[in-house]
Write a protein that holds these residues in place. Sequence first.
Motif, PDB file in Angstrom:
ATOM      1  N   ARG A  29       0.825  -1.208   0.000  1.00 27.70           N
ATOM      2  CA  ARG A  29       0.000   0.000   0.000  1.00 27.70           C
ATOM      3  C   ARG A  29       0.865   1.267   0.000  1.00 27.70           C
ATOM      4  O   ARG A  29       0.524   2.250  -0.622  1.00 27.70           O
ATOM      5  CB  ARG A  29      -0.953   0.000   1.190  1.00 27.70           C
ATOM      6  CG  ARG A  29      -1.985  -1.129   1.134  1.00 27.70           C
ATOM      7  CD  ARG A  29      -2.999  -1.046   2.249  1.00 27.70           C
ATOM      8  NE  ARG A  29      -3.862   0.113   2.085  1.00 27.70           N
ATOM      9  CZ  ARG A  29      -4.844   0.204   1.187  1.00 27.70           C
ATOM     10  NH1 ARG A  29      -5.099  -0.817   0.370  1.00 27.70           N
ATOM     11  NH2 ARG A  29      -5.578   1.290   1.113  1.00 27.70           N
ATOM     12  N   ARG A  92      -3.390   3.081  -4.189  1.00 27.59           N
ATOM     13  CA  ARG A  92      -4.235   3.522  -5.309  1.00 27.59           C
ATOM     14  C   ARG A  92      -4.579   2.356  -6.226  1.00 27.59           C
ATOM     15  O   ARG A  92      -5.713   2.241  -6.702  1.00 27.59           O
ATOM     16  CB  ARG A  92      -3.544   4.636  -6.091  1.00 27.59           C
ATOM     17  CG  ARG A  92      -4.431   5.171  -7.176  1.00 27.59           C
ATOM     18  CD  ARG A  92      -3.924   6.466  -7.748  1.00 27.59           C
ATOM     19  NE  ARG A  92      -4.822   6.906  -8.793  1.00 27.59           N
ATOM     20  CZ  ARG A  92      -4.425   7.457  -9.918  1.00 27.59           C
ATOM     21  NH1 ARG A  92      -3.145   7.687 -10.131  1.00 27.59           N
ATOM     22  NH2 ARG A  92      -5.298   7.794 -10.827  1.00 27.59           N
ATOM     23  N   ASP A  95      -7.185   0.258  -4.114  1.00 25.30           N
ATOM     24  CA  ASP A  95      -8.442   0.906  -3.729  1.00 25.30           C
ATOM     25  C   ASP A  95      -9.189   1.573  -4.877  1.00 25.30           C
ATOM     26  O   ASP A  95     -10.400   1.776  -4.777  1.00 25.30           O
ATOM     27  CB  ASP A  95      -8.182   1.968  -2.648  1.00 25.30           C
ATOM     28  CG  ASP A  95      -7.629   1.369  -1.369  1.00 25.30           C
ATOM     29  OD1 ASP A  95      -7.765   0.149  -1.172  1.00 25.30           O
ATOM     30  OD2 ASP A  95      -7.047   2.123  -0.572  1.00 25.30           O
ATOM     31  N   GLU A  96      -8.493   1.923  -5.964  1.00 24.00           N
ATOM     32  CA  GLU A  96      -9.138   2.626  -7.074  1.00 24.00           C
ATOM     33  C   GLU A  96      -9.072   1.853  -8.394  1.00 24.00           C
ATOM     34  O   GLU A  96     -10.092   1.650  -9.045  1.00 24.00           O
ATOM     35  CB  GLU A  96      -8.491   4.006  -7.270  1.00 24.00           C
ATOM     36  CG  GLU A  96      -8.674   4.936  -6.091  1.00 24.00           C
ATOM     37  CD  GLU A  96      -7.929   6.248  -6.266  1.00 24.00           C
ATOM     38  OE1 GLU A  96      -7.678   6.654  -7.424  1.00 24.00           O
ATOM     39  OE2 GLU A  96      -7.590   6.871  -5.246  1.00 24.00           O
ATOM     40  N   VAL A  97      -7.867   1.418  -8.773  1.00 24.02           N
ATOM     41  CA  VAL A  97      -7.697   0.769 -10.080  1.00 24.02           C
ATOM     42  C   VAL A  97      -8.388  -0.589 -10.111  1.00 24.02           C
ATOM     43  O   VAL A  97      -9.167  -0.883 -11.026  1.00 24.02           O
ATOM     44  CB  VAL A  97      -6.200   0.652 -10.442  1.00 24.02           C
ATOM     45  CG1 VAL A  97      -6.010  -0.161 -11.721  1.00 24.02           C
ATOM     46  CG2 VAL A  97      -5.571   2.042 -10.578  1.00 24.02           C
ATOM     47  N   ALA A 100     -12.166  -0.434 -10.301  1.00 28.74           N
ATOM     48  CA  ALA A 100     -12.624   0.132 -11.571  1.00 28.74           C
ATOM     49  C   ALA A 100     -12.548  -0.873 -12.717  1.00 28.74           C
ATOM     50  O   ALA A 100     -13.173  -0.661 -13.759  1.00 28.74           O
ATOM     51  CB  ALA A 100     -11.797   1.371 -11.919  1.00 28.74           C
TER      52      ALA A 100
END
Length: 148
Positions: A29, A92, A95-97, A100
């Motif tokens: 992380r 990132r 938690d995001e890529v 998505a």
Amino acid sequence: MGDGVALADRIAERRAGVGDPGALVGELRRALVLVPYDGGGLWTAEFGGVRWVCGFTDEAALARFAEERAVGEGAAGAASRSWEYAAFRGARLLDEVIPAMGVPAGVAVNVADPDGSMLFPPVVGIVPDAVAVDADADADVPSEGRGL
């Protein structure tokens, strides 16, 4: 820390059967992970029903990957060509890529290093619960029964 060297060190510990799995995820992380581009998107691979984002702890690990790709595909010059990549904090990516992507996805670190690679699968404790493949199964497991 947050650098690729620290992540590579935590991976080596886990592969040796020591170290804390939670500390390894924490190091991912914090780390900057290099992810090459492929056809305008991030380099991914499909394996075991999971889409893996291929990330690297440093440019040397990325270069080893490029060399393996060149040998595996017989693509002369693939290793020596310039590889474009993005640098992401592991947080990132997780938690995001990964969410998505819309499919079960995880992060594969240093995939060209047989003794230094590590998979971070799409499970509770690594990716957000909403995209973890085991989120429903964990609802019936006491928290002390969960592990990384």
